[in-house]
Structure formats: structure tokens, C-alpha cells
Scaffold this motif. Structure first.
Motif, PDB file in Angstrom:
ATOM      1  N   UNK A   9      49.315  42.538   3.554  1.00 30.13           N
ATOM      2  CA  UNK A   9      47.884  41.400   2.909  1.00 30.13           C
ATOM      3  C   UNK A   9      46.324  41.493   3.490  1.00 30.13           C
ATOM      4  N   UNK A  10      45.451  41.073   2.492  1.00 34.16           N
ATOM      5  CA  UNK A  10      44.290  41.294   3.319  1.00 34.16           C
ATOM      6  C   UNK A  10      44.112  40.351   3.678  1.00 34.16           C
ATOM      7  N   UNK A  15      48.031  39.730  -1.247  1.00 33.12           N
ATOM      8  CA  UNK A  15      48.102  41.261  -1.926  1.00 33.12           C
ATOM      9  C   UNK A  15      47.357  41.840  -2.774  1.00 33.12           C
ATOM     10  N   UNK A  16      46.763  43.062  -2.345  1.00 33.62           N
ATOM     11  CA  UNK A  16      45.937  43.617  -3.571  1.00 33.62           C
ATOM     12  C   UNK A  16      47.038  45.307  -4.216  1.00 33.62           C
ATOM     13  N   UNK A  17      47.664  44.513  -5.392  1.00 27.60           N
ATOM     14  CA  UNK A  17      48.059  44.973  -5.771  1.00 27.60           C
ATOM     15  C   UNK A  17      47.464  46.406  -6.214  1.00 27.60           C
ATOM     16  N   UNK A  18      48.808  47.428  -5.888  1.00 27.20           N
ATOM     17  CA  UNK A  18      47.632  49.536  -6.628  1.00 27.20           C
ATOM     18  C   UNK A  18      48.000  49.813  -7.683  1.00 27.20           C
ATOM     19  N   UNK A  19      47.276  49.968  -8.483  1.00 28.22           N
ATOM     20  CA  UNK A  19      47.587  51.143  -9.962  1.00 28.22           C
ATOM     21  C   UNK A  19      48.996  51.643 -10.044  1.00 28.22           C
ATOM     22  N   UNK A  99      43.828  52.954  -6.751  1.00 26.43           N
ATOM     23  CA  UNK A  99      42.507  52.268  -7.226  1.00 26.43           C
ATOM     24  C   UNK A  99      43.403  50.715  -7.054  1.00 26.43           C
ATOM     25  N   UNK A 100      42.627  48.995  -6.826  1.00 33.50           N
ATOM     26  CA  UNK A 100      43.724  48.721  -6.927  1.00 33.50           C
ATOM     27  C   UNK A 100      43.118  47.861  -8.639  1.00 33.50           C
ATOM     28  N   UNK A 101      43.706  46.554  -8.525  1.00 32.10           N
ATOM     29  CA  UNK A 101      44.359  46.120 -10.179  1.00 32.10           C
ATOM     30  C   UNK A 101      42.874  45.500 -10.738  1.00 32.10           C
ATOM     31  N   UNK A 131      47.968  44.691 -20.217  1.00 31.45           N
ATOM     32  CA  UNK A 131      49.550  44.525 -20.523  1.00 31.45           C
ATOM     33  C   UNK A 131      49.651  44.770 -19.481  1.00 31.45           C
ATOM     34  N   UNK A 132      49.755  45.559 -19.051  1.00 26.21           N
ATOM     35  CA  UNK A 132      50.428  46.013 -17.282  1.00 26.21           C
ATOM     36  C   UNK A 132      49.811  45.375 -15.853  1.00 26.21           C
ATOM     37  N   UNK A 133      48.173  45.234 -15.743  1.00 26.90           N
ATOM     38  CA  UNK A 133      47.838  44.334 -15.163  1.00 26.90           C
ATOM     39  C   UNK A 133      48.416  43.652 -15.639  1.00 26.90           C
TER      40      UNK A 133
END
Length: 151
Positions: A9-10, A15-19, A99-101, A131-133
Motif C-alpha cells: 500500500x502507498x 494499492x498501485x496495481x502493476x501491469x 509499470x503501474x496501471x 479492458x484489462x485496466x
């Protein structure tokens, strides 16, 4: 999809979701000699909007998207005669799995495209779509909101 396995968590609890957590790991790859109809059939069968184009005689990776198919059909071209090589996009923006989303979405908006090829160690690691994002950013448990219109 477990989006908490690679993120901490930031500040503020976000929470920054990654690619890597949102991308499709199974990627349809096609060759430049496929016809557009063949590519469309493969993409349709998998219900996807893009395929990675690998050409052993050409350095680099390309992409063929549903927009490329639509543009060709709209121009009156024959999908049985047109080849992927003539319609693929070759100059791509590549994403890193780290990368983050947010980074990926910003790159898509800046570039005006809806798919990113994800590359790790010079190999295709996956494909990330808008769509994934959206899927990652939208809770599966969220109740559907009715659409209302005013007359």
C-alpha cells in the motif's frame, strides 16, 4: 486475480496495481503472411482485440488490432487478399511489467491506442488492453448501476 501479491500500500492505503497483475499472459501471435480474415478469425475465436505480429525476417514486434481490421474493411479491401504485414503497426510503445496501471493508461491516452505489448528482457511477456485496466479498477463485487436517461 490477486492484485495484492506484488504491491505494498502507498501512503493513504492506496494499492498501485502493476501491469504484470492486469495483463493477459497468453498472447495470440500471428505471422505477417496471414490474411486479415485468418487473423480476424483467430482474434474472434479468442474474443480478443489484438494480436502480436512476429516476423522472423523483420526485427521488432508488431501488433494488429481490431481497428486495423475495421480500417481495411471500411476502405473496401478484400480480407482474403490483404496480408497482416500490410496493416500491422510496427512502431510501438512497449510497457514494462513493473509499470503501474496508471502509467500504462497514461501512455495509452497519450498515444491514442488501446493495447500495449508488455516486454520483459526483450521478450513479449503479455498484452495489456484498456479492458484489462478497467477490470482491475472495477470491483467484481460492485452492484450494477441502472442506466437512466432523461426525456
Amino acid at each position: 486475480m490477486d492484485v495484492t501479491n506484488s504491491q505494498a500500500p502507498e501512503p493513504g492505503g492506496v494499492i498501485l496495481v502493476k501491469v504484470r497483475d492486469g495483463m493477459s499472459h497468453l498472447v495470440l501471435t500471428i505471422g505477417p503472411a496471414h490474411t486479415l480474415r485468418q487473423a480476424a478469425r483467430m482474434m474472434s475465436a479468442r474474443r480478443i482485440g489484438a494480436a502480436v505480429v512476429i516476423d522472423p525476417e523483420h526485427a521488432g514486434i508488431g501488433i494488429l488490432t481490431e481497428r486495423d481490421l475495421l480500417d481495411s474493411i471500411a476502405a473496401g479491401e478484400d480480407p482474403d487478399a490483404e496480408l497482416v504485414a500490410q496493416h500491422r503497426t510496427e512502431h510501438l510503445v512497449y510497457a514494462s511489467p513493473d509499470w503501474t496501471l496508471e502509467d500504462a493508461a497514461a501512455a495509452m491516452v497519450r498515444g491514442g491506442f488501446r493495447h500495449l505489448v508488455v516486454v520483459e528482457d526483450h521478450d513479449v511477456a503479455g498484452l495489456l488492453s484498456m479492458r484489462d485496466i478497467v477490470r482491475c479498477w472495477t470491483s467484481a463485487d460492485a452492484p450494477a448501476q441502472p442506466v437512466t436517461t432523461s426525456a
